[in-house]
Design an enzyme around this catalytic site. Structure first.
Site, PDB file in Angstrom:
ATOM      1  N   LYS A  53       0.831  -1.212   0.000  1.00 46.54           N
ATOM      2  CA  LYS A  53       0.000   0.000   0.000  1.00 46.54           C
ATOM      3  C   LYS A  53       0.869   1.266   0.000  1.00 46.54           C
ATOM      4  O   LYS A  53       0.585   2.223  -0.708  1.00 46.54           O
ATOM      5  CB  LYS A  53      -0.940  -0.017   1.217  1.00 46.54           C
ATOM      6  CG  LYS A  53      -2.048  -1.056   1.048  1.00 46.54           C
ATOM      7  CD  LYS A  53      -2.836  -1.365   2.305  1.00 46.54           C
ATOM      8  CE  LYS A  53      -3.742  -2.572   2.018  1.00 46.54           C
ATOM      9  NZ  LYS A  53      -4.572  -2.996   3.146  1.00 46.54           N
ATOM     10  N   GLN A  97      -5.017  -1.581   9.426  1.00 47.95           N
ATOM     11  CA  GLN A  97      -4.805  -2.887   8.786  1.00 47.95           C
ATOM     12  C   GLN A  97      -5.352  -4.007   9.684  1.00 47.95           C
ATOM     13  O   GLN A  97      -5.036  -4.081  10.863  1.00 47.95           O
ATOM     14  CB  GLN A  97      -3.306  -3.096   8.529  1.00 47.95           C
ATOM     15  CG  GLN A  97      -2.968  -4.387   7.806  1.00 47.95           C
ATOM     16  CD  GLN A  97      -3.499  -4.422   6.376  1.00 47.95           C
ATOM     17  OE1 GLN A  97      -3.438  -3.439   5.639  1.00 47.95           O
ATOM     18  NE2 GLN A  97      -4.052  -5.561   5.973  1.00 47.95           N
ATOM     19  N   ASP A 120     -11.218   2.224   3.339  1.00 48.73           N
ATOM     20  CA  ASP A 120     -11.388   0.770   3.238  1.00 48.73           C
ATOM     21  C   ASP A 120     -12.851   0.414   2.980  1.00 48.73           C
ATOM     22  O   ASP A 120     -13.160  -0.717   2.586  1.00 48.73           O
ATOM     23  CB  ASP A 120     -10.939   0.084   4.543  1.00 48.73           C
ATOM     24  CG  ASP A 120      -9.601  -0.620   4.397  1.00 48.73           C
ATOM     25  OD1 ASP A 120      -9.161  -0.820   3.248  1.00 48.73           O
ATOM     26  OD2 ASP A 120      -9.000  -0.981   5.437  1.00 48.73           O
TER      27      ASP A 120
END
Ligand SMILES: NC(=O)c1ccc[n+]([C@@H]2O[C@H](COP(=O)([O-])OP(=O)(O)OC[C@H]3O[C@@H](n4cnc5c(N)ncnc54)[C@H](OP(=O)(O)O)[C@@H]3O)[C@@H](O)[C@H]2O)c1
Length: 294
Positions: A53, A97, A120
């Site tokens: 990422k 995460q 997300d």
């Protein structure tokens, strides 16, 4: 002859488009998009994903900030960090995460993220808005699948679409998107899961199959009809003597035998996974441009 749906080509194309747009934003004197990432602990998978990422942010011309915590961080401390990022005007979007250590409630952390920065797309506000067809951050894997269908101009209207798997991150959202009004969507969607009784018969009726169950080579040639479109989401690490790492990634589809019957099919690796990566960058750009929530 089937056509391969190439996630590598499309993800590179989307990445180049994003980078181009960032250049124009810079030329217009705007702020560089900024993604912040929180990682907890040293899970090998999470480390790899987060490194990817950060690299993607660089490729797209974004700023990225990485905040690390040890496994023993308290839920309270993590919530404080989320609050800080919620209020940081420099940060356009951020992610925590997953997975998190057992003593931290993932639901609580996700719900504490300002949904306007939830790139997300896991916050219930974004999930709910997606279901009712309002602008929102769509989560990465379903967003990547939709992008592939769109770029390959695959017909979805009135098609029988079978989704295998009903997880919150893949099965449920992609089923919901495929039934939305408009393109890509307007499909007649059936969702199968581990309690489904006549899965083979259901798959044989499908024009499009989205396999997301995590069982290597589960979908066999005798379960699909000629001309089917196959989207293989599965990524299971299986031991292999052919690779240096000692494992390789297997999809949920028996590619060698299913591909000859398909009209379009995604490979594993090189399909949905790469699109999943780029979808986060797309959401970050949307957040920076304030396109969804103003
Ligand atoms: N490429 C990517 O970017 C990406 C992203 C996310 C996930 N994945 C991969 O996609 C796969 C699925 O991920 P996930 O997170 O959605 O998995 P998950 O949370 O484990 O969900 C699996 C789903 O498949 C269903 N299922 C399991 N065995 C089945 C069977 N024999 N027949 C029918 N349904 C069955 C389960 O049914 P129940 O609900 O009844 O248990 C469940 O709904 C995994 O291989 C994962 O690694 C890839």
């Amino acid at each position: 002859m089937y056509q391969l749906i190439d996630g590598k080509i499309i993800s590179e194309q989307v990445k180049a488009e994003i980078a181009e747009e960032v250049k124009s934003m810079m030329a217009a004197g705007k702020k560089r998009p900024h993604l912040a990432v929180i990682i907890v602990g040293h899970d090998g998978g999470s480390e790899t994903y987060v490194a990817g990422k950060v690299k993607d942010c660089g490729d797209c011309g974004f700023t990225s900030t990485l905040t690390r915590f040890e496994d023993n961080v308290t839920e309270e401390r993590l919530l404080e960090e989320v609050d800080k990022l919620n209020n940081d005007e420099n940060v356009d979007g951020f992610i925590v995460q997953l997975p998190l250590p057992k003593h931290i409630s993932e639901d609580k952390i996700i719900e504490s993220i300002d949904y306007r920065k939830d790139v997300d797309g896991f916050h219930p506000a974004n999930v709910g808005r997606m279901v009712i067809g309002l602008p929102c951050f769509v989560s990465a894997t379903p967003s990547g699948i939709i992008e592939l269908l769109r770029r390959y101009e695959i017909e979805t209207s009135g098609k029988n679409c079978v989704v295998i798997g009903r997880s919150n991150i893949v099965g449920k959202p992609i089923a919901s998107l495929m039934m939305q009004k408009g393109y890509p969507g307007d499909a007649t969607v059936t969702v199968c899961h581990s309690r489904t009784k006549n899965l083979k018969e259901i798959c044989l009726q499908a024009d499009i199959i989205i396999a997301a169950l995590g069982s290597p080579e589960f979908l066999k040639a005798d379960m699909v009809k000629d001309g089917v479109v196959i989207i293989d989401v599965g990524t299971t690490r299986v031991p292999s003597t052919e690779t240096k790492s000692g494992f390789k990634l297997k999809g949920d589809v028996d590619f060698a035998n299913v591909a000859p019957k398909a009209s379009f099919i995604t490979p594993v690796p090189g399909g949905v996974g790469l699109m999943t990566r780029i979808a986060l960058m797309k959401n970050t750009l949307l957040a920076a441009k304030k396109e969804i929530y103003g």
